[in-house]
Design an enzyme around this catalytic site. Structure first.
Site, PDB file in Angstrom:
ATOM      1  CE1 TYR A 147      -6.377  11.878   4.984  1.00 53.63           C
ATOM      2  CE2 TYR A 147      -6.365  12.704   7.218  1.00 53.63           C
ATOM      3  CZ  TYR A 147      -6.010  11.748   6.297  1.00 53.63           C
ATOM      4  OH  TYR A 147      -5.298  10.659   6.699  1.00 53.63           O
ATOM      5  CE  LYS A 214      -4.316   1.295  -5.400  1.00 55.36           C
ATOM      6  NZ  LYS A 214      -3.402   0.183  -5.650  1.00 55.36           N
ATOM      7  CG  ASP A 263      -0.306  -0.651  -4.613  1.00 54.19           C
ATOM      8  OD1 ASP A 263       0.322   0.127  -5.356  1.00 54.19           O
ATOM      9  OD2 ASP A 263      -1.172  -1.420  -5.039  1.00 54.19           O
ATOM     10  CG  ASP A 287      -2.310  10.117   7.810  1.00 53.00           C
ATOM     11  OD1 ASP A 287      -1.371  10.207   8.607  1.00 53.00           O
ATOM     12  OD2 ASP A 287      -3.507  10.111   8.157  1.00 53.00           O
TER      13      ASP A 287
END
Ligand code: NAP
Length: 398
Positions: A147, A214, A263, A287
């Site tokens: 972002y 992640k 995930d 998000d």
């Protein structure tokens, strides 16, 4: 006489009983939901001898029509000066020089935490079997990650040059017909976000903070976020919190800080939501996660949000949905998202009783099946009411 909210040198907000609070009505359905939310907020504040002096500031279409500017400097200055504000949804101007007005406001005021509590209200239609087990608070990093806007378009001289430099300096082979983005994750950005999440969890007696990342793939950004979080627990919170590896998942009386891959998290918030409490995560993960969780408890019509800098004291509380232009001016949509953002704002100001009153009144209204179209279409035997009528129903139950 109404007065400003200020920040004491000790880093604590000083809130008068009659604060001046700037607001942006918002575009599209902002004209419907803002008056409804304001009416409930004013009524609840009055019950506890508070009175807000609302100060309108302009952004979005209304600002553009009146000033030729989508985000006038004066608006930013007012938020800077008055510290706390609230806003309805804003149109993202196409070709207006802004990525998004919301992102611009967050960046200018360095609102580094995006706070999204997600809980279920009894009776709200949900796609999952046990929405009652969802009670999570997401702390999403708000200033870094993809972002940051550091990308170059495929085929441009900038992209070509960047690909060349990366090849020459680092030996990276990137296909020449690629667009390229940069994902910065810093110690500063990560630690201040995780620090805010831990403090929030401690203040409210929450049982855990899960860092969602992640890091198995993106080791030096997402993986580092996780590691810096565990470092922070040891450096600053050793007496009150403990990392998973340091206690084998048995925190004793301390706050447990753990981590989870992004995930898997998106699966587990569905299959075992009770395992999650406060969540601290990077910008993009946050998000995805906040929208997925909002859907789990009944959708975006009632999901609140806040953007906060806990050091400077700045905070902007906002509806998390967009302007829903097809419903604008119809007195139809759910004001719940903006209203609950106001509840978050009251909690932030220390007006806990007024905040609790609104939540109870909203719960009672939904339990009576008095709801706007978005819930009515999924509920048996509901009474569908307009935006303004829902506000009246909530005020009646305060
Ligand atoms: P949207 O405005 O959020 O609307 C998408 C759908 O969500 C609506 O059609 C409606 O669903 C539902 N919805 C939205 N607000 C609702 C409410 N208050 N009560 C009940 N249901 C509600 O998303 P969009 O159409 O993609 O975006 C429209 C504009 O908003 C764009 O300019 C976008 O950039 C902007 N935007 C602003 C923000 C912000 O200011 N924070 C956030 C996102 C988007 P149904 O059709 O099923 O009834």
């Amino acid at each position: 006489m109404a007065a400003k909210i200020t920040m004491s040198p000790g880093g604590v907000l000083s809130v008068p009983d009659d604060p001046i609070i700037p607001f942006i009505e918002g575009d599209g359905t902002g004209v419907d939901i803002w008056p409804a939310a304001k009416r409930v907020l004013d009524a609840a504040a009055a019950k506890h001898q508070h009175r807000i002096e609302w100060k309108e500031v302009l952004a979005g279409e209304k600002a553009y029509n009146e000033t030729g500017n989508w985000l006038p400097e004066e608006t930013v200055e007012v938020f800077r000066e008055y510290l706390i504000g609230i806003k309805g949804p804003l149109t993202t101007p196409v070709g207006g020089g802004f990525r998004s007005l919301n992102v611009a406001l967050r960046q200018v005021l360095d609102l580094y935490v995006c706070l999204r509590p997600v809980r279920w209200f009894q009776g709200v239609p949900s796609p999952v079997k046990r929405p009652d087990l969802v009670d999570m608070v997401i702390f999403r990093e708000n200033t870094e990650d993809i972002y940051a806007g550091l990308e170059v378009q495929e085929g441009t001289p900038e992209a070509k040059r960047l690909i060349e430099v990366l090849h020459e300096e680092l030996g990276w082979d990137i296909r020449p017909d690629s667009g390229v983005g940069v994902k910065p994750i810093s110690v500063t950005g990560s630690k201040r976000l995780i620090r805010a999440a831990i403090r929030y969890a401690l203040d409210r007696g929450r049982k855990s903070v899960t860092m969602v990342h992640k890091g198995n793939i993106q080791k030096f950004t997402e993986g580092a976020f996780r590691q810096w979080g565990y470092d922070l627990v040891r450096e600053e919170f050793a007496d009150v919190a403990v990392g998973w590896d340091d206690c084998g998942g048995r925190p004793g009386g301390k706050l447990l800080v753990k981590d989870n891959i992004a995930d898997i998290t998106l699966q587990q918030v569905l299959t075992r939501p009770g395992d999650f409490d406060v969540i601290a995560t990077t910008n993009l993960n946050g998000d995805y996660l906040s929208d997925a969780l909002a859907a789990q408890v009944g959708g975006i019509g009632i999901a609140p949000g806040a953007n906060v800098n806990y050091v400077s004291g700045h905070g902007i509380f906002e509806a998390t949905h967009g302007t829903a232009p097809k419903y604008a001016g119809q007195d139809k949509v759910n004001p719940g998202s903006l209203l609950l953002s106001g509840v978050l704002m009251f909690e932030h100001l220390g007006w806990q009783q007024a905040a609790d009153d609104i939540v109870r009144a909203l719960e009672a209204t939904i339990a009576d099946k008095v709801v706007t179209y978005d819930f009515a279409r999924q509920m048996e035997g509901a009474t569908e009411v307009k935006t303004s009528e829902l506000a009246s129903a909530i005020v009646d139950r305060l």
